[in-house]
Every structure is written in structure tokens, then in C-alpha cells.
Design a protein around this motif. Structure first.
Motif, short mmCIF file in Angstrom:
data_model
loop_
_atom_site.label_atom_id
_atom_site.label_comp_id
_atom_site.label_asym_id
_atom_site.label_seq_id
_atom_site.Cartn_x
_atom_site.Cartn_y
_atom_site.Cartn_z
N GLY A 82 2.95 2.87 12.06
CA GLY A 82 3.90 2.53 12.35
C GLY A 82 4.86 3.62 10.90
O GLY A 82 6.09 4.68 12.16
N ARG A 83 4.92 3.26 10.36
CA ARG A 83 5.95 3.53 9.00
C ARG A 83 5.84 5.10 9.01
O ARG A 83 6.80 6.09 8.59
CB ARG A 83 5.51 3.28 7.77
CG ARG A 83 6.21 1.68 7.69
CD ARG A 83 6.26 1.51 6.36
NE ARG A 83 6.63 -0.34 6.47
CZ ARG A 83 8.21 -1.00 5.95
NH1 ARG A 83 8.78 0.32 5.82
NH2 ARG A 83 8.81 -2.20 6.48
N SER A 84 4.30 5.77 8.77
CA SER A 84 3.77 7.39 8.66
C SER A 84 4.17 7.62 9.26
O SER A 84 4.77 8.88 9.60
CB SER A 84 2.75 7.25 8.67
OG SER A 84 1.87 6.93 9.76
N ALA A 85 4.64 7.74 11.24
CA ALA A 85 5.30 7.95 12.55
C ALA A 85 6.93 7.57 12.32
O ALA A 85 7.02 8.68 13.36
CB ALA A 85 4.32 7.43 13.48
N VAL A 137 0.89 -0.72 0.03
CA VAL A 137 -0.31 -0.08 -0.21
C VAL A 137 0.77 1.11 -0.42
O VAL A 137 1.84 1.40 0.82
CB VAL A 137 -0.94 -0.01 1.59
CG1 VAL A 137 -1.67 1.30 1.01
CG2 VAL A 137 -2.04 -1.33 1.25
N VAL A 138 0.38 1.97 -0.96
CA VAL A 138 1.09 3.52 -1.08
C VAL A 138 0.22 4.37 -0.82
O VAL A 138 -0.51 4.87 -1.84
CB VAL A 138 1.98 3.46 -2.46
CG1 VAL A 138 2.51 5.24 -2.14
CG2 VAL A 138 3.03 2.28 -2.87
N HIS A 139 0.58 4.99 0.15
CA HIS A 139 -0.04 6.68 0.27
C HIS A 139 -0.02 7.43 1.42
O HIS A 139 0.86 6.96 2.35
CB HIS A 139 -0.96 5.40 1.57
CG HIS A 139 -2.45 6.58 1.94
ND1 HIS A 139 -2.87 7.19 1.15
CD2 HIS A 139 -1.78 7.18 3.29
CE1 HIS A 139 -3.62 8.94 1.85
NE2 HIS A 139 -3.37 8.43 3.25
N ASP A 140 0.18 8.35 1.14
CA ASP A 140 1.17 9.99 1.73
C ASP A 140 2.20 9.86 1.43
O ASP A 140 2.87 10.52 2.74
CB ASP A 140 0.44 10.52 2.55
CG ASP A 140 0.23 11.73 3.75
OD1 ASP A 140 0.80 11.99 2.62
OD2 ASP A 140 0.35 11.95 4.42
N GLY A 141 3.06 9.25 0.15
CA GLY A 141 4.19 9.39 0.15
C GLY A 141 5.36 7.81 0.49
O GLY A 141 6.34 7.80 0.78
N VAL A 142 4.08 7.16 1.88
CA VAL A 142 4.54 5.89 2.48
C VAL A 142 4.17 4.89 2.19
O VAL A 142 3.06 4.58 1.52
CB VAL A 142 4.22 6.33 4.38
CG1 VAL A 142 4.21 4.75 4.89
CG2 VAL A 142 4.81 7.61 4.43
N THR A 143 5.45 3.92 2.09
CA THR A 143 4.79 2.75 1.91
C THR A 143 4.92 1.96 2.45
O THR A 143 5.60 1.55 3.41
CB THR A 143 6.09 1.90 0.81
OG1 THR A 143 5.52 2.87 -0.53
CG2 THR A 143 5.43 0.53 0.08
N SER A 144 3.63 0.89 2.50
CA SER A 144 3.72 0.04 3.83
C SER A 144 3.70 -1.35 3.43
O SER A 144 2.65 -1.70 1.77
CB SER A 144 2.30 0.33 5.01
OG SER A 144 1.66 0.42 4.17
N TRP A 145 3.54 -2.41 3.91
CA TRP A 145 3.10 -4.39 3.71
C TRP A 145 2.48 -4.74 4.53
O TRP A 145 2.21 -4.56 5.68
CB TRP A 145 4.60 -4.22 3.91
CG TRP A 145 5.44 -4.58 2.47
CD1 TRP A 145 4.80 -3.66 1.30
CD2 TRP A 145 6.97 -4.47 2.84
NE1 TRP A 145 6.66 -3.20 0.86
CE2 TRP A 145 7.46 -3.32 1.38
CE3 TRP A 145 7.62 -4.76 3.52
CZ2 TRP A 145 8.85 -3.66 1.34
CZ3 TRP A 145 9.00 -3.64 3.68
CH2 TRP A 145 9.26 -3.48 2.17
N GLY A 146 1.63 -5.50 3.99
CA GLY A 146 0.51 -6.64 4.93
C GLY A 146 0.70 -8.46 4.53
O GLY A 146 0.95 -8.37 2.92
N GLU A 147 1.36 -8.94 5.11
CA GLU A 147 0.89 -10.07 4.62
C GLU A 147 -0.60 -10.78 4.74
O GLU A 147 -1.27 -10.38 5.48
CB GLU A 147 2.04 -11.39 5.73
CG GLU A 147 1.79 -12.50 4.08
CD GLU A 147 3.01 -13.56 5.12
OE1 GLU A 147 3.54 -14.85 4.98
OE2 GLU A 147 3.84 -12.24 5.38
#
Length: 353
Positions: A105-108, A33-43
Motif C-alpha cells: 500500500g505504501r508504495s502505491a 523494511v526499507v525497499h525502493d525508497g519506501v519504509t514499511s512496518w510489520g508486527e
């Protein structure tokens, strides 16, 4: 908002066997997921016991994942409610739920566990699962095991007593057994005295989930083992049905659909007086870090599939005196290895590292 889903192969170091299956690799879904310049992952692991496939999980995320998440993740509680209520395969809900928790967490710029007030190190030691094999193979597995706090041994019936005797002779750690629905009442009744003599801690899912009478009859057996339901307990409704049949339930994100939904299952178990074991399917450290957010709520921990994998797609979990230690990277605390980035299409730049 950008949402992508990819298949990742998890390869085991050896063939793993239980009463119902054997495998040396399995596929999982990793969502980016890419949102507001932050990329995150989920399994998201397909609920294979209920017929789900990784193709169905990926298709659901690709078709509806962006719509379910919405255009803004700044109110993650509301987003996670939508994910939990989404009429989609369990694995798809688990993957999106994980990506949201990673994004928080990544966004923070900090680990999600830190934001949520979860201890970095589990209070309870984790178990380690030993598949069905010969006596020699079981002893080899114990000798090669990481320094965990318990063993869980897959069993079929009386033919596995010699394996249990051999393992008990070389360890004082708790031993749990998992029959994966392979027993009938007579098998459980006849084996109980021998299992008690080996100080077996508990048995998971001894009978098929539909044989309610066997569970009721076993509760009346003198000196019976504590029973935990796994295949027979997936959601809040089945927790209420488990009351009177078992002493505890095994919770997994891959059964309930992510951290948010599994928290509801745990709360329901507490309300009806059932103990809770936090467990996993064959998953990478990404999914295990998702599950770890619930560790403080569990009585027993069974987070061990990271020890079974070769060439894992994510790294970050540690082990200290049998207790899982969460990663300190932003988000869920894990980072993608080269195999994880290539398989999932995850970006390796600053937003995705």
C-alpha cells in the motif's frame, strides 16, 4: 533492501487475567523494511502458547529476513509464499508478512485494504474481552467498555457463574466465554444448562487440546454450546483434525504466521464446514490492521486488544457502532506514535509516515 527488527513493549491499562495467566504488559516485535525508497512496518507476536519468545522472533528476522524477502518486492505474492514457507518462529513470519502487506500500500500511496478490495468498515461488530475478576470488576469492565457488539468473558468454572449472571443483567449483547482449556467434561456438562439459561453464544477451547475424548463426549450433550477451538487449532493440519470435535475455529495471525498463511487456514476451515472467528493476542493496532485484511472472511470478529493498551505504539483503527473502521493512511492504515518510533527505531520521515 534493509530489514530491521526491534522489541516494542505493549502496556495494558490494568492487569488482565484468564484461566491460565495474568499480565499487565507484553513484548512484541516490530519489523521495519526499507525497499525502493519506501519504509514499511510489520508486527509479529511471539506464539507464547507454544514457547516462542520475542528474542527468538527478532533473531530470526535479523538473521534471515532479508534473504527471505529477496531483492525485490514487486511480486508480493511470490514473496508472501516464501514467507509462509519459511522455517522460522511464527512471530517472525507474521512480522515479515505484515511488512510486505504494508509496503504494497505504501508504495502505491493508498491503504492496502483498498488495493485488496477489503471494505474499510467491518460488516460484523467486534467483541470485547473481559478478564477474570470479581463481579464488581466485571461490571466495571462492561461499564467502561467501548461500544462493541459482543462481550467475551474469560472463565474458569462454576465460580464464574455469578459474574456471567451479573453481566447478563446489564446487557443484551451476545456473550461468549473462553475457558482456555480449564474445564473437564463433567464441568462442561454440569454448567451447560445454566449457560444456556444465560444465552451464552459459544465457548472457546473448553478442554485441553489433547483431551479429544472430552470434545467427542461433549458433542453428545443435549443443548450443548457451540465449541470453537483456539489453542487446539493453529494450521491447516489442525483444522482437519478439528472436524468432528468443534463447530468453529479461532484464527489468529500469531498462530498461523501472517495474513497469507492464515488465509489458508480459513480456506481449510470452510472446506470442512467449520465457522471462523478472527481474533488476536495482545497486539498493537499495527498487527490488528494486518489481521483486518481477513475480516470479510470471518463469521465472528474478536479484534479488541487496542482497547486494552495505554500509550499504544500505533494508531489508526476506529470504531463505528461496534464495527472496526480501518485507517486511511497508506499501507496498513496506521501511523507510529512517538513511543512506537522510539521503541522500534522506525523512521519518522516521509517514507515511514
Amino acid at each position: 533492501m534493509e530489514v530491521r527488527a526491534g522489541r516494542v513493549a505493549l502496556r495494558l491499562s490494568t492487569v488482565f487475567r484468564s484461566a491460565g495467566f495474568a499480565y499487565d504488559s507484553t513484548d512484541t516485535c516490530v519489523v521495519t523494511v526499507v525497499h525502493d525508497g519506501v519504509t514499511s512496518w510489520g508486527e509479529g507476536t511471539p506464539a507464547w502458547a507454544h514457547g516462542e519468545t520475542v528474542e527468538e522472533v527478532i533473531a530470526a528476522v535479523e538473521a534471515q529476513g532479508r534473504e527471505v524477502l529477496g531483492s525485490d518486492l514487486s511480486d508480493p505474492g511470490r514473496v508472501l509464499d516464501r514467507v509462509a514457507e519459511w522455517a522460522a518462529p511464527v512471530g517472525a513470519r507474521m512480522a515479515l508478512d505484515g511488512a510486505v502487506h504494508d509496503w504494497i500500500g505504501r508504495s502505491a500511496g493508498v491503504p492496502t485494504w483498498q488495493l485488496l478490495g477489503v471494505p474499510r468498515t467491518f460488516v460484523k461488530p467486534t467483541g470485547y474481552t473481559i478478564g477474570i475478576g470479581s463481579v464488581a470488576q466485571s461490571l466495571t469492565a462492561v461499564a467502561a467498555a467501548p461500544p462493541v457488539g459482543a462481550y467475551k468473558m474469560k472463565v474458569r468454572g462454576a465460580e464464574d457463574i455469578d459474574r456471567l449472571v451479573a453481566v447478563r443483567a446489564v446487557t443484551n449483547l451476545p456473550i461468549r466465554i473462553d475457558a482456555n482449556e480449564a474445564w473437564d467434561f463433567e464441568t462442561a456438562r454440569d454448567l451447560t444448562p445454566r449457560l444456556r439459561g444465560l444465552d451464552i453464544q459459544l465457548v472457546e477451547q473448553p478442554f485441553p487440546r489433547e483431551t479429544v475424548d472430552a470434545y467427542l463426549r461433549y458433542r453428545k450433550v443435549p443443548g450443548r454450546l457451540p465449541v470453537f477451538l483456539d489453542e487446539g487449532c493453529t494450521d491447516v493440519a489442525s483444522v482437519h483434525a478439528a472436524r468432528g470435535l468443534a463447530d468453529g475455529v479461532v484464527v489468529k495471525l500469531a498462530k498461523s504466521g501472517g495474513v497469507h498463511a492464515t488465509r489458508r487456514v480459513i480456506d481449510a476451515a470452510r472446506q470442512v464446514g467449520l465457522s471462523v472467528m478472527l481474533s488476536c493476542n495482545c497486539e498493537s493496532e499495527l498487527a490488528l490492521s494486518q489481521a483486518a485484511l481477513l475480516a470479510p472472511l470471518a463469521d465472528e470478529i474478536d479484534i479488541d486488544s487496542q482497547f486494552l493498551l495505554r500509550d499504544p505504539p500505533f494508531r489508526g483503527l476506529g470504531l463505528d457502532r461496534g464495527r472496526i473502521v480501518l485507517g486511511d493512511a497508506p499501507g496498513l492504515g496506521v501511523v507510529a506514535t512517538e513511543s512506537g518510533r522510539l521503541a522500534s527505531g522506525a523512521r519518522s520521515g516521509p517514507a515511514g509516515s
